[in-house]
Motif scaffolding. Structure first.
Motif, PDB file in Angstrom:
ATOM      1  N   ARG A 202       0.712  -0.955   0.001  1.00 55.02           N
ATOM      2  CA  ARG A 202       0.234   0.037   0.113  1.00 55.02           C
ATOM      3  C   ARG A 202       0.625   1.577  -0.090  1.00 55.02           C
ATOM      4  NH1 ARG A 202      -4.201  -1.468   4.625  1.00 55.02           N
ATOM      5  NH2 ARG A 202      -3.427   0.343   5.321  1.00 55.02           N
ATOM      6  N   SER A 203       0.336   2.019  -0.356  1.00 60.53           N
ATOM      7  CA  SER A 203       1.058   3.663  -0.542  1.00 60.53           C
ATOM      8  C   SER A 203       1.531   4.048   0.910  1.00 60.53           C
ATOM      9  CB  SER A 203       0.184   5.042  -1.335  1.00 60.53           C
ATOM     10  OG  SER A 203      -0.599   4.479  -0.508  1.00 60.53           O
ATOM     11  N   ASP A 204       1.493   3.559   1.540  1.00 58.94           N
ATOM     12  CA  ASP A 204       1.363   3.707   3.287  1.00 58.94           C
ATOM     13  C   ASP A 204       2.309   3.256   3.851  1.00 58.94           C
ATOM     14  OD1 ASP A 204      -0.563   1.520   3.681  1.00 58.94           O
ATOM     15  OD2 ASP A 204      -1.855   3.229   4.906  1.00 58.94           O
ATOM     16  N   PHE A 255       6.200   8.741  -2.720  1.00 61.86           N
ATOM     17  CA  PHE A 255       6.386   7.420  -1.797  1.00 61.86           C
ATOM     18  C   PHE A 255       5.889   8.401  -0.485  1.00 61.86           C
ATOM     19  CE2 PHE A 255       7.268   4.183   1.838  1.00 61.86           C
ATOM     20  CZ  PHE A 255       6.704   3.716   1.342  1.00 61.86           C
ATOM     21  N   GLY A 256       5.194   7.360   0.486  1.00 63.98           N
ATOM     22  CA  GLY A 256       4.319   8.279   1.670  1.00 63.98           C
ATOM     23  C   GLY A 256       3.987   9.741   1.917  1.00 63.98           C
ATOM     24  N   TRP A 257       4.200  10.025   0.796  1.00 68.83           N
ATOM     25  CA  TRP A 257       3.567  11.497   0.086  1.00 68.83           C
ATOM     26  C   TRP A 257       2.469  11.449   0.654  1.00 68.83           C
ATOM     27  CZ3 TRP A 257       5.473  16.751  -1.724  1.00 68.83           C
ATOM     28  CH2 TRP A 257       6.782  16.938  -1.616  1.00 68.83           C
ATOM     29  N   LYS A 258       1.379  12.543   1.799  1.00 67.18           N
ATOM     30  CA  LYS A 258      -0.254  12.505   1.855  1.00 67.18           C
ATOM     31  C   LYS A 258      -0.258  13.979   1.156  1.00 67.18           C
ATOM     32  CE  LYS A 258      -0.738  10.663   6.388  1.00 67.18           C
ATOM     33  NZ  LYS A 258       0.991   9.609   6.376  1.00 67.18           N
ATOM     34  N   ILE A 275      -1.098   9.784  -8.379  1.00 68.40           N
ATOM     35  CA  ILE A 275      -0.846   9.516  -6.988  1.00 68.40           C
ATOM     36  C   ILE A 275      -0.325   8.419  -6.753  1.00 68.40           C
ATOM     37  CG2 ILE A 275      -0.763  11.089  -4.777  1.00 68.40           C
ATOM     38  CD1 ILE A 275      -3.019  12.647  -6.332  1.00 68.40           C
ATOM     39  N   ARG A 276      -1.286   7.431  -6.606  1.00 67.40           N
ATOM     40  CA  ARG A 276      -0.304   6.042  -6.467  1.00 67.40           C
ATOM     41  C   ARG A 276       0.261   5.877  -7.377  1.00 67.40           C
ATOM     42  NH1 ARG A 276      -6.916   4.974  -4.479  1.00 67.40           N
ATOM     43  NH2 ARG A 276      -7.347   5.200  -3.228  1.00 67.40           N
ATOM     44  N   GLU A 277      -0.077   5.937  -7.846  1.00 72.52           N
ATOM     45  CA  GLU A 277       1.310   5.035  -9.275  1.00 72.52           C
ATOM     46  C   GLU A 277       2.287   5.922  -8.737  1.00 72.52           C
ATOM     47  OE1 GLU A 277       0.202   6.251 -13.201  1.00 72.52           O
ATOM     48  OE2 GLU A 277      -1.122   4.719 -13.271  1.00 72.52           O
ATOM     49  N   HIS A 278       2.828   7.127  -8.349  1.00 71.22           N
ATOM     50  CA  HIS A 278       4.282   7.539  -8.105  1.00 71.22           C
ATOM     51  C   HIS A 278       3.593   7.157  -6.474  1.00 71.22           C
ATOM     52  CE1 HIS A 278       5.526  10.032 -11.464  1.00 71.22           C
ATOM     53  NE2 HIS A 278       3.673   9.812 -11.257  1.00 71.22           N
ATOM     54  N   GLY A 279       3.527   6.413  -5.760  1.00 72.33           N
ATOM     55  CA  GLY A 279       3.708   6.174  -4.385  1.00 72.33           C
ATOM     56  C   GLY A 279       3.082   6.567  -2.934  1.00 72.33           C
ATOM     57  N   GLY A 280       1.965   8.401  -3.591  1.00 70.19           N
ATOM     58  CA  GLY A 280       1.927   8.690  -2.893  1.00 70.19           C
ATOM     59  C   GLY A 280       0.394   8.275  -2.478  1.00 70.19           C
ATOM     60  N   VAL A 281      -0.071   8.476  -0.924  1.00 76.09           N
ATOM     61  CA  VAL A 281      -1.651   8.808  -0.474  1.00 76.09           C
ATOM     62  C   VAL A 281      -2.031   9.836  -0.565  1.00 76.09           C
ATOM     63  CG1 VAL A 281      -2.402   8.290   2.040  1.00 76.09           C
ATOM     64  CG2 VAL A 281       0.199   7.358   1.101  1.00 76.09           C
ATOM     65  N   PRO A 282      -3.315   9.771  -1.361  1.00 74.94           N
ATOM     66  CA  PRO A 282      -4.111  10.542  -1.785  1.00 74.94           C
ATOM     67  C   PRO A 282      -5.666  10.765  -0.861  1.00 74.94           C
ATOM     68  CG  PRO A 282      -4.951   9.528  -3.674  1.00 74.94           C
ATOM     69  CD  PRO A 282      -3.558   8.236  -2.512  1.00 74.94           C
ATOM     70  N   ASP A 443       1.640  16.168   3.123  1.00 77.06           N
ATOM     71  CA  ASP A 443       2.798  16.777   2.115  1.00 77.06           C
ATOM     72  C   ASP A 443       2.957  17.761   1.416  1.00 77.06           C
ATOM     73  OD1 ASP A 443       5.030  15.392   3.838  1.00 77.06           O
ATOM     74  OD2 ASP A 443       3.637  13.611   3.354  1.00 77.06           O
ATOM     75  N   ALA A 444       1.741  18.103   0.213  1.00 79.45           N
ATOM     76  CA  ALA A 444       1.017  18.490  -0.603  1.00 79.45           C
ATOM     77  C   ALA A 444      -0.216  19.003  -0.871  1.00 79.45           C
ATOM     78  CB  ALA A 444       1.816  17.964  -2.023  1.00 79.45           C
ATOM     79  N   VAL A 445      -0.696  19.988  -1.832  1.00 79.61           N
ATOM     80  CA  VAL A 445      -1.747  20.287  -2.134  1.00 79.61           C
ATOM     81  C   VAL A 445      -1.824  20.606  -3.656  1.00 79.61           C
ATOM     82  CG1 VAL A 445      -2.460  22.406  -1.056  1.00 79.61           C
ATOM     83  CG2 VAL A 445      -4.038  21.228  -1.069  1.00 79.61           C
ATOM     84  N   LEU A 446      -2.994  20.078  -4.165  1.00 81.40           N
ATOM     85  CA  LEU A 446      -3.252  20.020  -5.591  1.00 81.40           C
ATOM     86  C   LEU A 446      -4.491  21.060  -5.629  1.00 81.40           C
ATOM     87  CD1 LEU A 446      -2.763  16.185  -7.505  1.00 81.40           C
ATOM     88  CD2 LEU A 446      -0.636  18.647  -6.940  1.00 81.40           C
ATOM     89  N   PHE A 447      -3.555  22.478  -6.066  1.00 83.55           N
ATOM     90  CA  PHE A 447      -4.876  23.209  -6.915  1.00 83.55           C
ATOM     91  C   PHE A 447      -5.549  23.272  -7.934  1.00 83.55           C
ATOM     92  CE2 PHE A 447      -3.641  25.535  -2.393  1.00 83.55           C
ATOM     93  CZ  PHE A 447      -4.903  25.021  -2.033  1.00 83.55           C
ATOM     94  N   THR A 448      -6.964  23.029  -8.393  1.00 83.61           N
ATOM     95  CA  THR A 448      -6.901  22.905 -10.149  1.00 83.61           C
ATOM     96  C   THR A 448      -7.781  24.120 -10.598  1.00 83.61           C
ATOM     97  OG1 THR A 448      -8.431  21.632  -9.173  1.00 83.61           O
ATOM     98  CG2 THR A 448      -7.166  20.464 -10.254  1.00 83.61           C
ATOM     99  N   SER A 449      -8.335  24.794  -9.903  1.00 80.15           N
ATOM    100  CA  SER A 449      -9.307  26.153 -10.360  1.00 80.15           C
ATOM    101  C   SER A 449      -8.737  26.936  -9.235  1.00 80.15           C
ATOM    102  CB  SER A 449     -10.483  25.857 -10.482  1.00 80.15           C
ATOM    103  OG  SER A 449     -10.676  24.991  -9.265  1.00 80.15           O
TER     104      SER A 449
END
Length: 536
Positions: A202-204, A255-258, A275-282, A443-449
């Motif tokens: 799992r990504s975590d 990996f492990g990034w929330k 995001i999961r493909e890159h190991g992140g936790v969305p 760890d990060a936030v994605l703003f799409t607008s």
């Protein structure tokens, strides 16, 4: 039974191994079995997610055991037998590979005793998959055997130490600690290398290199940080020495990034997968609610105009617009054939994909920037010879900007700018999510607008200064900066896929920089004590 009636035959039960935890490891045959299920017997939240994604919405979901109830095999078997007697196609979900430490043999025996047919769809084995995801190859040119042993009971009597074999111990933290003590007492060197993994694949996932002598203390330390559960895996053997060079999963960029995604789950589905493909936790936090326009007359008139030849073009600037028009088509008994003779424009790849799912191939998708500006740049000007109608239908949100309308009008087009849906600020997320946003757990936030920036800050507060801010385009970045956020990542092109890739590149560069400087590789949330200043 009355004369002439026939007893209903019991259904078929298909045992399906769902793999070790990564939903992407579900087999094709497992998906096929779920696709025809009218009942699913599950145990874990992962099973519920899998059933929700692949089983028909009409399928009955039944827990194998009630929360806090008995875990006895007889209880599970009774539930499965009952489901088979009332449903034609029952899918029983089991962790990992159905035939390994999952209770398959006992449950299949109960079905056989009742004369109920069953099938088995093997799943990806948890021991082998988790070892691989933890950077431990179980076999090599010199390692020719693998022992998989449940850690409960007399472990030392079940396996033999060998330089030509790998051992995977499966159990809860207490059982693994006892097993390590048994092995050392039975003559295994106390410094025998061990890699222990929690929530493997799992990504975590967390994996730690230790020794037999240090296993108990490492498990205790992990237990103070997170709930360990009943299926912790410990890998012992020569393959543990390859961990640094074989660690392909935990070295992924995110990996492990929330990662926080302020959108609805429907809108964010492809972003979650990337995001999961890159190991992140969305984590998805809806910031808007999409509602119908207050009065339907304008949309109804425009839909009728599409059929009667009022328009030359229909321009879609969002997936929500596609959905709104599709709903009106359904209401009026229309289908995609009503688009015959119309030219269709889509603002970007995601909107174009929504149209293609409806059976409509767009005539125009921006070749560069996927935005209103990009769409306008590629939209041909009105030509009275080539364009006999000269009118454009734009079904849009109530808060849409005037950029596209003004530009089309300057290029000679008449525009019906119609409110197809309203965007309303969503309710605030749960208190733990709000706290995580403010304290830097993400760890990060994605703003799409720009609206996602304004609405997230409005319902949950500003992200912590340590959180990486990634924006889909210049307008969104400007809004973020106006709200006191420093933009770390600006997508090269204005689409969600590029935004995730650019965030992954940012994380990769940070990792490489830390390694080159001889510093520990830390996620932004782990560095929040030395948070960077944001633009004000």
């Amino acid at each position: 039974m009355s004369k002439g009636t026939v007893a209903r035959a019991a259904g078929t039960v298909t045992f399906v191994g769902v793999g070790p935890g990564d939903p992407g490891l579900l087999t094709v045959k497992a998906i096929d079995a779920l696709g025809v299920a009218d009942a699913v017997v599950y145990e874990t939240s992962l099973h519920v997610d899998v059933a929700g994604k692949y089983a028909p919405g009409t399928a009955d979901l039944t827990a194998a055991v009630d929360p806090g109830g008995s875990t006895a095999t007889a209880v599970r078997a009774k539930r499965i037998v009952k489901a088979a007697k009332t449903h034609a196609h029952v899918v029983r979900l089991l962790d990992g590979d159905a035939a390994t430490f999952a209770g398959l043999a006992e449950e299949a025996h109960a079905l056989h005793k009742e004369g109920i047919r069953f099938e088995v769809v093997p799943g990806v084995s948890a021991p082998s998959a988790i070892a691989t995801y933890s950077g431990v190859p179980l076999t090599t040119n010199t390692v020719k055997a693998v022992h998989v042993v449940h850690a409960g009971g007399n472990v030392a009597g079940n396996i033999v130490s060998s330089k030509r074999a790998s051992t995977v111990l499966v159990g809860d933290a207490g059982e693994l600690a006892d097993a390590a003590e048994q092995l050392v007492a039975g003559g295994w060197p106390s410094d025998t290398p061990v890699v222990v993994a929690v929530d493997g694949t799992r990504s975590d996932q967390v994996s730690v290199a230790t020794t037999l002598d240090g296993l108990a203390s490492e498990l205790a330390a992990l237990g103070r940080r997170r709930e360990l559960g009943a299926n912790v895996h410990a890998m012992i053997g020569p393959g543990t020495s390859s961990r640094d060079e074989f660690s392909w999963f935990e070295s992924k960029s995110l990996f492990g990034w929330k990662v926080l995604i302020p959108r609805t789950k429907d809108q964010a589905a492809s972003t979650i997968d990337r995001i999961r493909e890159h190991g992140g936790v969305p984590t998805v936090v809806p910031t808007i609610s999409v509602e119908p326009p207050r009065t339907p007359q304008q949309m109804e008139k425009a839909i009728k105009g599409m059929v009667t030849g009022r328009y030359e073009w229909v321009g879609f600037t969002s997936v929500n617009a596609v959905r709104a028009v599709k709903e009106k088509f359904t209401e009026f008994g229309l289908d995609a054939r009503a688009f015959a003779g119309l030219k269709i424009a889509a603002v970007g790849g995601v909107t174009a994909a929504a149209l293609r799912d409806w059976g409509i191939e767009p005539d125009l998708v921006p070749s560069s920037e996927q935005s209103a500006h990009g769409l306008l740049a590629d939209w041909p000007p009105f030509d009275p010879v080539l364009d006999p109608v000269g009118r454009v239908f734009l079904p849009r949100a109530d808060i849409a900007t005037d950029t596209l309308v003004a530009g089309l009008q300057e290029n000679g087009w008449e525009v019906d700018d119609v409110t197809a849906y309203r965007t309303v600020r969503a309710a605030p997320p749960a208190a733990p999510i709000r706290e995580s946003i403010k304290n830097g757990t993400f760890d990060a936030v994605l703003f799409t607008s720009s609206s996602t920036v304004r609405n997230l800050v409005g319902i949950a507060g500003k992200p912590h200064t340590s959180t990486v801010i990634a924006c889909i385009g210049p307008a969104t970045a400007k809004t973020a900066e106006e709200h006191g956020l420093r933009v770390d990542v600006l997508a090269g092109t204005a689409d969600a896929a590029t935004l995730v890739e650019d965030l992954a590149d940012f994380a990769r560069a940070s990792r490489e920089s830390a390694l080159a400087a001889g510093e520990p590789v830390l996620r932004p949330s782990q560095r929040k004590g030395a948070a960077r200043r944001r633009a004000r």
